[in-house]
Scaffold this active site. Structure first.
Site, PDB file in Angstrom:
ATOM      1  N   ASP A   1      94.713 -10.028  90.648  1.00 38.71           N
ATOM      2  CA  ASP A   1      93.590  -9.672  89.856  1.00 38.71           C
ATOM      3  C   ASP A   1      93.596  -8.236  89.271  1.00 38.71           C
ATOM      4  O   ASP A   1      94.642  -7.601  89.002  1.00 38.71           O
ATOM      5  CB  ASP A   1      92.363  -9.711  90.509  1.00 38.71           C
TER       6      ASP A   1
ATOM      7  N   HIS B   1      86.436  -7.018  88.262  1.00 37.00           N
ATOM      8  CA  HIS B   1      86.483  -8.461  88.625  1.00 37.00           C
ATOM      9  C   HIS B   1      87.233  -8.767  89.881  1.00 37.00           C
ATOM     10  O   HIS B   1      86.816  -9.522  90.638  1.00 37.00           O
ATOM     11  CB  HIS B   1      87.436  -9.061  87.289  1.00 37.00           C
TER      12      HIS B   1
ATOM     13  N   SER C   1      86.268 -18.124  87.036  1.00 41.02           N
ATOM     14  CA  SER C   1      86.626 -16.929  87.955  1.00 41.02           C
ATOM     15  C   SER C   1      85.880 -16.906  89.200  1.00 41.02           C
ATOM     16  O   SER C   1      86.408 -16.344  90.402  1.00 41.02           O
ATOM     17  CB  SER C   1      86.557 -15.898  87.322  1.00 41.02           C
TER      18      SER C   1
END
Ligand SMILES: [Ca+2]
Ligand SMILES: [Ca+2]
Ligand SMILES: [Ca+2]
Length: 685
Positions: free
Chosen positions: A189, A281, A470
């Site tokens: 990520d 994220h 996600s």
């Protein structure tokens, strides 16, 4: 291909206030290095003084210590090496003071008498949850952050149509395990905020560094390209620090025609590009999988007991396929040229909450299909987000073979509007939805975050609410990590089978009035719809049922070995070993393996038996032989049994006396005669 990070856009819609909390501390490095060493059978130190299974304990310890000492002298470590338990006649524990186990393993692996070396890791039981688990502040109710449902997506699912039916039943999984620290989960990520207080203790430490163990794969070399370094946003190319420095896009970057970040940010209601804030994220994903859990603060993770391995592949405006594939290989412990191999903490499961449009094209090195196949072959499961294309087709790499692809559900079990769909989807899990178009957002997904709009705020105990596939993906990944905590031997295909066999069926009522059944994807948007097994995977993720199914499969198997002759075997005689397996219901034997644990001086290997339930031995001398039979079932679960066979010397028949020819001949005598005649014939002319 550049995968624009289309899956990052739905995080941080809400910005709840911070809750301050105490910080947690981490334990320091172990005081003594400890590895398992197997010496080569022909090693001088093994031949110098042979160990035997029936030796006195003190004798065994003395030989092991001599071998460790000699090894230390050869490696320039002086007399620092100690010895521990022996596992067979040439495999033992070696210890050293004043260094860590990984360093010792690397040093000893170079020795030409060493066949194999591995860190002797401390394993913990995969403990079930204690009463009151989890006690995290926002688990049951996060009204302090504006969301009374708290972490609804982890809780026990309702069976009432229209209720909160898509929750993953984590408490039922936690009654089996809250996660083992020997299970490593890679977060492929944007990197992570190592200093988030609710991620404390969830990473492996790196001696002398404030960041934890992982890797930053963005940009091959510092001077490779200005665009790579700008994407990385940490001032250099690849490096061992996977800290997330932020991935914000300024309005100027967003509008610079021909620039690296042109039109990478957000648009306002008039379509004007206005830049975007940092997503954090990877920190969201990390917390969903394994936030520090039952620590009285913040949130709970699905698998709080496992360890996180951050691999940074996405920077400003996403990342390149090459960096992503290198990160996947590295995470699974597969060598990548120019980077130290991750032998210390290879991951069992990879979280890939990323993707882009396109097909999973091509085969061979440099393609996702090949990369995923390599990772699967290394024993690791790859879980990928289906994508947020609002009902259009799954993107790459979610549409590649060998992955588990995750679509997103509303709390009532219908497909949430943003989720992609299609036949490539394996399973569905909650992805967050507000229900209301205005007013409070009722069912978003809580995750660890950072309040920095651009650069990070240090040690920020901050939580975001967000939406997206996600966020569905780490719920599956956390469940897989719990399954591996119960049974680390599961193959990736067995993991998928257990997940899909234990789902709860999709609902056909309870959704918003008037919605239709989901249909095969086209280029037309398909918002909320009733899922089918052809569009949203096998069903709704049930972490409790999946983990309990793995637990039920473990320990039900056993292996037995029948030896013929049952006793009284002698040298020169063929010994037949027949193994049989008792397995769990519905399971079958996929393969057999025979291991010669100790030849006892009687045999050096099997005469036959490769991948067969039957093996034969042909001892040439007396000795005590130890063998092991291993059955691996169709889910990759292995069961073993050992057997000890005592071989006596070949029978010697006393020479017949007093005439009477035709008595039994002595095979040893005959052999001696043959040898003598052979020697005679080899005389020089
Ligand atoms: Ca870097
Ligand atoms: Ca870095
Ligand atoms: Ca917590």
């Amino acid at each position: 291909m550049r995968l624009k990070n289309s899956l990052l856009i739905l995080a941080a819609l809400l910005s709840p206030g911070l809750a301050s909390a105490q910080s947690a501390t981490q334990s320091s490095a172990p005081p003594e290095a400890r590895v398992i060493v197997r010496f080569k059978a022909e090693a001088d130190s093994v031949k110098a003084r042979r160990m035997a299974l029936d030796m006195e304990p003190g004798e065994v310890r003395g030989i092991a210590q001599n071998r460790a000492h000699a090894l230390g002298m050869r490696r320039g470590l002086g007399a620092r090496l100690g010895s521990g338990r022996s596992l067979d006649v040439r495999t033992q524990v070696v210890t050293a003071r004043g260094m860590d186990s990984a360093t010792l393993a690397r040093q000893l692996a170079k020795d030409n008498e060493v066949e194999f070396v591995a860190v002797d890791q401390r394993r913990r039981i995969a403990a079930a949850a204690p009463a009151g688990y989890p006690n995290d502040t926002y688990y049951a109710n996060a009204s302090a952050l504006g969301v009374t449902a708290g972490q609804w997506y982890l809780q026990t699912a309702s069976s009432t149509p229209g209720g909160v039916v898509s929750s993953i039943n984590a408490p039922a999984a936690w009654s089996v395990t809250t996660g083992s620290s020997s299970v490593v989960v890679a977060v492929i990520d944007t990197g992570v905020r190592f200093d988030h207080p609710d991620l404390a203790g969830q990473f492996f430490t790196v001696a002398g560094q404030s960041y934890g163990y992982g890797y930053d794969m963005i940009g091959y070399a510092e001077n490779s390209s200005a665009a790579s370094v700008a994407t990385a946003n940490d001032g250099n190319g690849q490096d061992p620090d996977a800290s997330d420095p932020g991935d914000w896009i300024t309005p100027a970057e967003d509008n610079q025609v021909g620039g690296t970040f042109y039109h990478c940010g957000n648009q306002d209601s008039t379509g004007k590009y206005i830049g975007s804030n940092s997503s954090w994220h990877g920190t969201h994903v990390a917390g969903l999988i394994a936030a520090a859990t039952n620590n009285g603060m913040g949130m709970a993770g699905v698998a709080g007991g496992v360890k996180l391995l951050p691999v940074r592949v996405l920077g400003k405006c996403g990342g390149y396929d090459s960096d992503i594939m290198a990160g996947m290989l590295w995470a699974a412990g597969i060598p990548v040229p120019g980077i130290p191999t991750n032998t210390a903490h290879p991951a069992k499961v990879l979280n890939m909450s990323l993707g882009g449009s396109g097909s999973c094209a091509g085969t061979g090195t440099g393609t996702y299909a090949d990369t995923i196949a390599q990772v699967n072959a290394a024993g690791a499961t790859v879980v990928v987000a289906a994508g947020n294309s609002e009902g259009e087709a799954v993107g790459v790499p979610g549409n590649c073979p060998g992955v588990i692809t995750v679509a997103a559900l509303r709390q009532v079990g219908t497909k949430v509007g943003f989720s992609s769909l299609g036949p490539e989807v394996s399973i569905a899990a909650p992805g967050g939805n507000c229900v209301n178009l205005s007013g409070p957002c009722l069912y978003p997904i809580l995750a660890t975050g950072n309040s920095g709009a651009t650069v990070p705020v240090a040690a920020d105990n901050y939580y975001d609410y967000g939406f997206g596939t996600s966020f569905s993906t780490p719920l599956v990944v956390g469940t897989v990590a719990l399954m591996y905590s119960v049974q680390p031997q599961l193959t990736p295909s067995a993991v998928k089978t257990f997940l899909q066999q234990t789902v709860r069926p999709f609902v056909s009522t309870g959704g918003t009035a008037g919605i239709a059944q989901c249909t095969a994807p086209t280029t037309t948007v398909q918002d909320e719809c009733y899922c089918t097994t052809g569009t949203c995977g096998a069903g709704m993720l049930d972490a409790g049922a999946a983990v309990q199914a793995v637990q039920a499969a473990v320990g039900t198997g056993s292996v037995a070995i029948a030896v013929s002759p049952a006793s009284g075997a002698t040298a020169g005689q063929t010994i037949t070993l027949t193994a049989s397996a008792t397995l769990g219901a519905g399971r079958s034997v996929a393969s057999w393996a025979w291991t010669l644990t100790d030849g006892g001086g009687a045999v050096t290997g099997f005469a036959s038996g490769a991948n067969s339930a039957t093996a034969t031995l042909q001892p040439t001398a007396a000795g005590v032989i130890r063998v092991m039979a291993t059955a691996t079932d169709d889910l990759g679960l292995s069961y073993s049994m050992s057997s000890t066979i005592t071989v006596a010397a070949a029978a010697t028949t006393p020479g017949s006396s007093g005439g009477g020819g035709g008595g039994a001949f002595n095979p040893l005598w005959l052999l001696g005669l043959m040898l003598a005649s052979w020697l005679l014939r080899r005389q020089p002319r």
